[in-house]
Design an enzyme around this catalytic site. Structure first.
Site, mmCIF file in Angstrom:
data_model
loop_
_atom_site.group_PDB
_atom_site.id
_atom_site.type_symbol
_atom_site.label_atom_id
_atom_site.label_comp_id
_atom_site.label_asym_id
_atom_site.label_seq_id
_atom_site.Cartn_x
_atom_site.Cartn_y
_atom_site.Cartn_z
ATOM 1 N N CYS A 120 0.827 -1.289 -0.042
ATOM 2 C CA CYS A 120 -0.029 -0.205 0.086
ATOM 3 C C CYS A 120 0.904 1.350 -0.012
ATOM 4 O O CYS A 120 0.117 2.450 -0.093
ATOM 5 C CB CYS A 120 -1.003 -0.002 1.208
ATOM 6 S SG CYS A 120 -2.040 -1.409 1.239
ATOM 7 N N HIS A 253 -3.083 7.139 2.521
ATOM 8 C CA HIS A 253 -3.734 6.032 2.274
ATOM 9 C C HIS A 253 -4.962 5.902 2.704
ATOM 10 O O HIS A 253 -5.263 5.946 3.728
ATOM 11 C CB HIS A 253 -2.550 4.955 2.565
ATOM 12 C CG HIS A 253 -3.173 3.575 2.366
ATOM 13 N ND1 HIS A 253 -3.635 3.214 1.020
ATOM 14 C CD2 HIS A 253 -3.246 2.469 3.087
ATOM 15 C CE1 HIS A 253 -3.826 2.136 0.977
ATOM 16 N NE2 HIS A 253 -3.620 1.525 2.381
ATOM 17 N N ASN A 283 -10.071 0.114 0.042
ATOM 18 C CA ASN A 283 -8.500 0.066 0.125
ATOM 19 C C ASN A 283 -8.256 -0.451 -1.132
ATOM 20 O O ASN A 283 -8.156 -1.710 -1.394
ATOM 21 C CB ASN A 283 -8.196 -0.567 1.513
ATOM 22 C CG ASN A 283 -6.344 -0.612 1.608
ATOM 23 O OD1 ASN A 283 -5.825 -0.093 0.659
ATOM 24 N ND2 ASN A 283 -5.905 -0.960 2.824
HETATM 25 O O1 UT7 Z 1 -3.571 -1.093 3.826
HETATM 26 C C1 UT7 Z 1 -2.738 -1.432 4.739
HETATM 27 C C2 UT7 Z 1 -3.117 -1.077 5.852
HETATM 28 N N1 UT7 Z 1 -4.369 -1.783 6.407
HETATM 29 C C3 UT7 Z 1 -4.994 -1.256 7.391
HETATM 30 O O2 UT7 Z 1 -4.792 0.004 7.628
HETATM 31 C C4 UT7 Z 1 -5.994 -1.791 8.145
HETATM 32 C C5 UT7 Z 1 -5.744 -1.632 9.493
HETATM 33 N N2 UT7 Z 1 -6.703 -2.280 10.678
HETATM 34 C C6 UT7 Z 1 -8.065 -1.874 10.479
HETATM 35 O O3 UT7 Z 1 -8.661 -1.042 9.602
HETATM 36 C C7 UT7 Z 1 -9.164 -2.396 11.637
HETATM 37 O O4 UT7 Z 1 -8.100 -2.957 12.500
HETATM 38 C C8 UT7 Z 1 -10.197 -3.415 11.057
HETATM 39 C C9 UT7 Z 1 -11.033 -2.692 10.070
HETATM 40 C C10 UT7 Z 1 -9.429 -4.323 9.931
HETATM 41 C C11 UT7 Z 1 -10.748 -4.181 12.216
HETATM 42 O O5 UT7 Z 1 -11.388 -3.213 13.050
HETATM 43 P P1 UT7 Z 1 -11.297 -3.306 14.438
HETATM 44 O O6 UT7 Z 1 -12.034 -2.088 15.334
HETATM 45 O O7 UT7 Z 1 -9.578 -3.184 14.733
HETATM 46 O O8 UT7 Z 1 -11.947 -4.618 14.872
HETATM 47 P P2 UT7 Z 1 -11.145 -5.881 15.374
HETATM 48 O O9 UT7 Z 1 -10.209 -6.667 14.594
HETATM 49 O O10 UT7 Z 1 -10.640 -5.885 16.993
HETATM 50 O O11 UT7 Z 1 -12.536 -7.003 15.753
HETATM 51 C C12 UT7 Z 1 -13.637 -6.310 16.601
HETATM 52 C C13 UT7 Z 1 -14.540 -7.217 16.352
HETATM 53 C C14 UT7 Z 1 -14.293 -8.928 16.290
HETATM 54 O O12 UT7 Z 1 -15.406 -9.512 17.221
HETATM 55 P P3 UT7 Z 1 -15.090 -10.020 18.829
HETATM 56 O O13 UT7 Z 1 -13.874 -10.875 18.852
HETATM 57 O O14 UT7 Z 1 -14.734 -8.500 19.374
HETATM 58 O O15 UT7 Z 1 -16.243 -10.742 19.186
HETATM 59 C C15 UT7 Z 1 -14.421 -9.389 15.044
HETATM 60 O O16 UT7 Z 1 -14.382 -10.674 14.831
HETATM 61 O O17 UT7 Z 1 -15.249 -7.442 15.213
HETATM 62 C C16 UT7 Z 1 -15.327 -8.384 14.373
HETATM 63 N N3 UT7 Z 1 -15.375 -8.277 12.991
HETATM 64 C C17 UT7 Z 1 -16.490 -8.298 12.359
HETATM 65 N N4 UT7 Z 1 -17.866 -8.116 12.480
HETATM 66 C C18 UT7 Z 1 -18.654 -8.072 11.361
HETATM 67 C C19 UT7 Z 1 -14.175 -8.271 12.323
HETATM 68 N N5 UT7 Z 1 -14.670 -8.358 11.063
HETATM 69 C C20 UT7 Z 1 -16.111 -7.963 11.149
HETATM 70 C C21 UT7 Z 1 -16.856 -7.811 9.890
HETATM 71 N N6 UT7 Z 1 -18.227 -7.821 10.484
HETATM 72 N N7 UT7 Z 1 -16.635 -7.808 8.593
#
Ligand code: UT7
Length: 326
Positions: A120, A253, A283
C-alpha cells in the site's frame, strides 16, 4: 547549480465499472455463512462501497486507462514519456513487469519501465524513485502509476479482511522543472512485521506453494499505521522546512477513516483538509493515493500552487510520504 524538480503535470484514475456496495457484499457473504453488516463496516472503516474488476481484466488494463487520463490531463502523448513506474502487488504475471506490459499497451517502446513492490506504500515509493531519477537527469517525463486488483487476493471467508479492499488505478505524470514540484520524500520499511500483513504464497514447480490469500492482523496494523504515518508526516515536513499548518491538503492512504482521522489530529489538521475516498473506493492498496489525488484534482478541490502531503502505509511493513507543490 539550480536544482531540478519534478512537477506534477496531470493526474488520472480508473475504477472498474462493477460497484459493490456493503449491502451487496453482506448478501454475497451470507450465502457462504459469513456474517457481517453495513453498519459494522461503516463504523469500523468508513467504507460504503468498492469496485471489483471483471475476471478477464488485468491490472495493466486498469493502469493503462488511468495513465491515458493522466497523459490527457498533462496534454502529453505517450511518446513524450521517458520513464514508467508501476506500483502494484497484483501484477499481471510473475514476470515481466506490469510496467513493461503497460508500456506496450500505450504503444511505446524503449524507455525504462519497471514495477515497485511496497504494497500500500507502493505509489509513494514509486513517486520517490521517479523524483530521484528526474532530479538526477536520468528522466524528464515520468508516468507513475498505482494499480491493483486486490479482490483476487481476498479470502471471502475472512470477514476481517474481505470487506476492506477494492480494485482500481491512479496515475500521475511528472516532468522536470526549475520550479518545485516535489519538495521532499520520506521512505521506510521494517521487515520485522512481515507476518502481520501478507499474502504468504509463491509459485514453485508449477504449483502455488503456501496460501496465496491476504492475511492481516487488523489491530496490530492499525496501531502501527497510526504511529508511523504521524512520524513520516513530521519527517517530510521537517526535510522541506514546512509547517503542518501550511498544508492545503493531506492525501493519505485510504485504508480506514479512523486511521486518517488519527493522522489529521496528530498534524492538527481539520478533516476538511483531508482527501477522503475510502467510502467509495475501499482500500485499493498502491492505487489508493493516486486515485484519491485524481478525484480531488478533478473535483477542483486540489488546485495549482497548493501544498499537498501524500502518505502511504502497508505490508512490509512499509511507510512513507511525499510533499509537493501542485
Ligand atoms: O492497507 C494496509 C493497511 N491496512 C489497514 O490499515 C487496516 C488496519 N486495520 C483496521 O482498519 C481495523 O483493525 C479493521 C477494520 C481491520 C478491524 O477493525 P477493529 O476495530 O480493529 O476490529 P477488530 O479486528 O478488533 O474486531 C472487533 C470485532 C471482533 O469480534 P469480537 O472478537 O470482538 O467478538 C471481530 O471478529 O469485530 C469482529 N469483526 C467483524 N464483525 C462484523 C471483524 N470483521 C468483521 C466484519 N463484520 N466484517
Amino acid at each position: 547549480m539550480k536544482r531540478r524538480y519534478s512537477r506534477l503535470r496531470g493526474t488520472g484514475g480508473y475504477l472498474p465499472p462493477r460497484r459493490v456496495t456493503n449491502q451487496d457484499l453482506v448478501a454475497e457473504l451470507a450465502q457462504r455463512g459469513v456474517e457481517t453488516s453495513h453498519d459494522w463496516i461503516v463504523e469500523r472503516t468508513g467504507i460504503h462501497a468498492r469496485h471489483f474488476a471483471a475476471p478477464e481484466v488485468a491490472t495493466s488494463d486498469l493502469a493503462v486507462t488511468a495513465a491515458k487520463a493522466a497523459l490527457q490531463a498533462a496534454s502529453m502523448r505517450a511518446a513524450d514519456i521517458d520513464l514508467i513506474i508501476v506500483a502494484t502487488s497484483t501484477p499481471d504475471m510473475v514476470f515481466p513487469s506490469t510496467a513493461a506490459i503497460v508500456q506496450h499497451k500505450l504503444g511505446i517502446a524503449g524507455c525504462p519501465a519497471f514495477d515497485v513492490q511496497a504494497v500500500c506504500t507502493g505509489f509513494i515509493y514509486a513517486i520517490a524513485v521517479a523524483d530521484s531519477m528526474i532530479a538526477s537527469g536520468a528522466a524528464n517525463r515520468a508516468l507513475v502509476i498505482g494499480a491493483e486488483i486486490f479482490s483476487r487476493l481476498l479470502d471471502f471467508n475472512d470477514r476481517g479482511t474481505c470487506v476492506l479492499f477494492g480494485d482500481g488505478a491512479g496515475a500521475v505524470v511528472l516532468e522536470a522543472s526549475d520550479e518545485p514540484g516535489i519538495l521532499a520524500t520520506d521512505l521506510h520499511a521494517n521487515g520485522e512485521y512481515v507476518d502481520i500483513l501478507c499474502v504468504p504464497g509463491h509459485v514453485a514447480g508449477g504449483q502455488i506453494s503456501g496460501r496465496p490469500l491476504l492475511e492481516m492482523e487488523g489491530r496490530a496494523v492499525f496501531k502501527l499505521a497510526v504511529g508511523v504515518l504521524g512520524e513520516t508526516a513530521q519527517a517530510v515536513l521537517a526535510k522541506a522546512e514546512v509547517d503542518a499548518s501550511d498544508l492545503d491538503w493531506l492525501v493519505p492512504h485510504q485504508a480506514n477513516i479512523r486511521i486518517m482521522q488519527a493522522t489529521a489530529r496528530k498534524l492538527h489538521l481539520p478533516m476538511e483538509k483531508v482527501v477522503v475516498t475510502v467510502h467509495e473506493h475501499g482500500n485499493t492498496s498502491a492505487a489508493s493515493v493516486p486515485l484519491a489525488l485524481d478525484c480531488a484534482v478533478r473535483a477542483g478541490d486540489v488546485k495549482p500552487g497548493q501544498l499537498v502531503l501524500l502518505e502511504g502505509v502497508g505490508g512490509g511493513f512499509t511507510w512513507g510520504s511525499a510533499l509537493l507543490r501542485m
